[in-house]
Design an enzyme around this catalytic site. Structure first.
Site, PDB file in Angstrom:
ATOM      1  N   HIS A  16       0.848  -1.203   0.000  1.00 27.46           N
ATOM      2  CA  HIS A  16       0.000   0.000   0.000  1.00 27.46           C
ATOM      3  C   HIS A  16       0.885   1.256   0.000  1.00 27.46           C
ATOM      4  CE1 HIS A  16      -2.930  -2.699   2.415  1.00 27.46           C
ATOM      5  NE2 HIS A  16      -3.501  -2.520   1.233  1.00 27.46           N
ATOM      6  N   ARG A  89      -2.193  -6.080  -8.241  1.00 27.50           N
ATOM      7  CA  ARG A  89      -1.025  -6.931  -8.011  1.00 27.50           C
ATOM      8  C   ARG A  89      -0.893  -8.000  -9.075  1.00 27.50           C
ATOM      9  NH1 ARG A  89      -3.020  -7.982  -2.043  1.00 27.50           N
ATOM     10  NH2 ARG A  89      -4.840  -8.113  -3.363  1.00 27.50           N
ATOM     11  N   SER A 127      -2.775  -7.550   3.270  1.00 27.40           N
ATOM     12  CA  SER A 127      -2.939  -7.432   4.726  1.00 27.40           C
ATOM     13  C   SER A 127      -3.221  -8.811   5.331  1.00 27.40           C
ATOM     14  CB  SER A 127      -4.101  -6.486   5.047  1.00 27.40           C
ATOM     15  OG  SER A 127      -3.852  -5.216   4.517  1.00 27.40           O
TER      16      SER A 127
END
Ligand code: PNS
Length: 161
Positions: A16, A89, A127
């Protein structure tokens, strides 16, 4: 040009931060919008997630951290910023990202979503991966900023007590 970079950021990762860093040099202002989703129980509270991002981005003058609830398009309207930035990604991100971008466009035709390709070294990073590793005591030092690393250690230690 101002952009909104929305996400759950539970917690913010180096992936991020790479997107935030790179976009802050491209746009006049980047508003990082943290989703306060009451129906999900995140590891970090909304206040903690906001603070972790604030501390990790304090060197970037044109990055602002905010929070929102409900639909992103409603937040967009209140901010008057109609460009949404998302990181991509891998191909696996594509399906859900396109679906969200089209849903947002359908709700408000003024909304444009732009994608920034993640650094190759962060393609695996999310995450969830960070939490999985950290929950078993694994080393996440090279994939999260130092303040998040510390917060994760504290959080899992607290949970053990
Ligand atoms: O970091 P994430 O979890 O991939 O972020 C997803 C996020 C927060 C950008 C997305 O779930 C979102 O915008 N949620 C708010 C509800 C909404 O507006 N959904 C899009 C229309 S279906």
């Amino acid at each position: 040009m101002r952009v909104i970079y929305p996400g759950s950021f539970d917690p913010v990762t180096n992936g991020h931060l790479d997107i935030i860093n790179r976009s802050s040099s491209m746009f006049d202002e980047v508003v990082v919008a943290v989703l306060d989703n009451r129906s999900k129980t995140p590891l970090f509270s909304i206040e903690e997630r906001v603070e972790l991002i604030e501390n990790a981005t304090s060197h970037l003058n044109n990055v602002k951290i905010d929070r929102f609830e409900g639909l992103l398009v409603d937040y967009i309207e209140t901010m008057g910023i109609y460009t949404v930035l998302r990181g991509l990604r891998a191909v696996s991100d594509y399906e859900s990202e396109i679906r969200n971008a089209l849903a947002n466009k359908n709700l408000n035709n003024k909304v444009e979503t732009i994608f920034m390709v993640s650094k190759a070294e962060y393609t695996f990073l999310s995450s969830s991966v960070v939490k999985e590793i950290a929950s078993f005591g694994g080393n996440v030092k090279n994939i999260v900023p130092p303040n998040v690393n510390l917060a994760l250690s504290k959080k899992y230690k607290q949970m053990e007590e």
